[in-house]
Each structure stands twice: as structure tokens, then as C-alpha cells.
Design a protein around this motif. Structure first.
Motif: not given
Length: 311
Positions: A95-100, A234-244
């Protein structure tokens, strides 16, 4: 149409002499005459008339001359498009916004003279097929996932271990944490709608869940990163992972937090894939650049799936 005959026709038209054209083309005058006769037969018209000073194009020859020159220009462009070192280096990133993509931007800054075509393919099977067909020169992937042995003609080298971070909205219970451990994430809902079964990143997160007892949900359609960020904010119960190294921008009102994950730090293993017989000189330059500018792998306090470890 015989391009050699077309080239000979242009040479005669420009020099005005069969003998001069033969010398320019390093062939015999007889060969020039034969090529012109072949072209005239193919076109069904006479291209030259004999004149006291040599050969002059007929009316048909004059009409054909600009098209003949364009045919030769098109042929040269076609050759240049596949000539190693002349065409752009074609590299696939997920993807265009990733580490690669960040790695390729760094390469471009270091080697601005290298022409690049950067594209995005979906999964490793598609990428490997494109590498083997010559459609692309290289691809960034996580390799050696279970049941995903690379073909013998595909080489790979691990180039970057990218730490994962937790992304949460301002109302999440962990929003003010300076760091979180994997153990602290047990029981929290981590939403990643971009995980697709059968992909290398799907295999990675399956192993992460199995190893540390996390809850990762891949439900719902994937509307892209902007929609994901809106929902997390907008959702306090959710989180996600993303690359540094992921480069994402969100509105200031979102108040999103990126939190380092520790004890251990899960890292995503990025590798570069290429065909062992690919002669493009910029591919060697890219590999050398990545070797010189990326850090080591399997650092203390990090985690990768067992299939990513050296054997």
C-alpha cells in the motif's frame, strides 16, 4: 512489415544514393536493392526513380517517408521499454502509506537518477507471478509463511522488522498509556478489517493471536484507512494495530494516540523478492541501498512468527 527494409528505405531517401546507403548501413549495394524491392512488393508501389545524381523518392515514396521514420521511432521506443537500465525499475508495495513505500521513498532520495514505477499488488501469489513473468522487478512481502514456499527461481532477503503500535481513540481506556504490553491487550477488541484470509499478513496476525491470546476482529467491509481511523476515533471499545512506519494523517479533532507495544514488541518482517535472473542494474542498487540503510533483525525483546526466523 520488415523494419530492416524500412530502415534501408529511409537511408536511401536521406542519402539520395543506394551506394551511400549501403555504406551507412554496412551492407552491400546489392542487399540495399533487394530490401527496397522487397518493400516495394509489400507496399505494391514504386518508391524510387533513378536520377542522374542517384535515387529520388517517387510521389508514393515521399508520402511513405514520414510514416517510415515514425515506424523506426516506435520500434526504438519499444526496444528501450524493455532494455535493462533504460526502463524504470518496477517495484510492488502492499500500500502507498506503508513501510515499504517509505523504503522506496528513501531509495529515490538517495538515487534520484533511477527511474521508478511503484505499484500495489494484493497478495504474495499475485506478486510472485508478476515477478516470474517480468511484469515487475521486485516486491516487498512477508515470506516463508506456513505452506508458502517460494519458487526456486525467486530470491528473497529480509530488509526491515517494523514494530507494531496500538492505535486508539481519545476515550479508549489505554489512551493515556505511554506503552502497553501484549499481556495488557488480552481482552481488548482490536479491529483490523483489512486482514484477508490466505494473505501473508493474515498468517502473521493468526500467529500473533495464537501466541498471546489476543482478540483481533476482521469483521465488516474494508473501506480503507480513512474510514478505519474515523471508527477508531469514535469508538472507545476499539483499537487497531499499525506499523511504526505507516504514514497516516487524521483530523486534529480525532485525538488518536499511537502507543508502542512492548514485552515483547511484535515486529512485522518485510522482505524484498526478485527473480534470480533479473538483469536490471537498478535492482542491484536497490538491494545494496536496503542492506546499508535498514537495521538488523530479531533484536532482543521483539517477536516474529516462527516461520520468519532464520533456519
Amino acid at each position: 512489415m520488415d523494419l530492416q527494409a524500412v530502415r534501408t528505405f529511409v537511408a536511401v531517401a536521406e542519402s539520395g544514393q543506394f551506394q551511400k546507403a549501403a555504406a551507412d548501413l554496412s551492407i552491400t549495394q546489392q542487399a540495399v536493392s533487394k530490401r527496397i524491392a522487397t518493400l516495394e512488393h509489400a507496399l505494391g508501389v514504386r518508391l524510387f526513380t533513378r536520377a542522374p545524381r542517384g535515387a529520388e523518392p517517387t510521389i508514393d515514396g515521399q508520402a511513405f517517408l514520414p510514416h517510415a521514420r515514425e515506424l523506426l521511432r516506435v520500434a526504438e521506443r519499444a526496444r528501450a521499454s524493455v532494455r535493462p537500465g533504460r526502463r524504470p525499475l518496477r517495484v510492488d508495495v502492499i500500500a502507498s502509506r506503508t513501510a515499504q513505500s517509505s523504503l522506496m521513498r528513501g531509495f529515490h532520495r538517495a538515487h534520484p537518477e533511477t527511474d521508478l514505477d511503484v505499484m500495489t499488488l494484493f497478495d504474495i501469489d499475485t506478486a510472485v507471478t508478476a515477478i516470474r513473468s517480468g511484469a515487475i522487478d521486485a516486491s516487498f512481502r512477508a515470506v516463508a509463511a506456513p505452506g508458502r514456499l517460494l519458487p526456486e527461481d525467486i530470491e528473497s532477503v529480509r530488509v526491515l522488522d517494523e514494530p507494531l503500535q496500538l492505535l486508539v481513540g481519545p476515550a479508549h481506556v489505554l489512551a493515556n498509556a505511554r506503552s502497553v504490553t501484549l499481556a495488557q491487550l488480552v481482552g481488548h477488541r482490536i479491529w483490523m478489517p483489512g486482514i484477508a484470509p490466505g494473505t501473508e499478513w493474515g498468517a502473521y496476525y493468526d500467529d500473533l493471536v495464537a501466541e498471546f491470546g489476543l482478540t483481533i476482529e476482521a469483521t465488516g467491509p474494508n473501506f480503507g484507512s480513512d474510514a478505519l481511523l474515523d471508527t477508531i476515533a469514535d469508538t472507545p471499545a476499539l483499537a487497531t494495530f499499525m506499523g511504526e512506519h505507516s504514514r497516516l494523517i487524521w483530523p486534529a479533532g480525532h485525538g488518536l494516540r499511537r502507543i508502542p507495544v512492548t514485552d515483547p514488541t511484535p515486529v512485522y518482517p518485510h522482505s524484498l523478492l526478485w527473480h534470480r535472473d533479473n538483469p536490471h542494474p537498478a535492482l542491484t542498487t536497490l538491494r545494496a541501498h536496503l542492506t546499508a540503510t535498514t537495521a538488523g533483525h530479531d533484536a532482543a525483546g521483539t517477536w516474529v512468527p516462527g516461520w520468519a526466523l532464520p533456519r
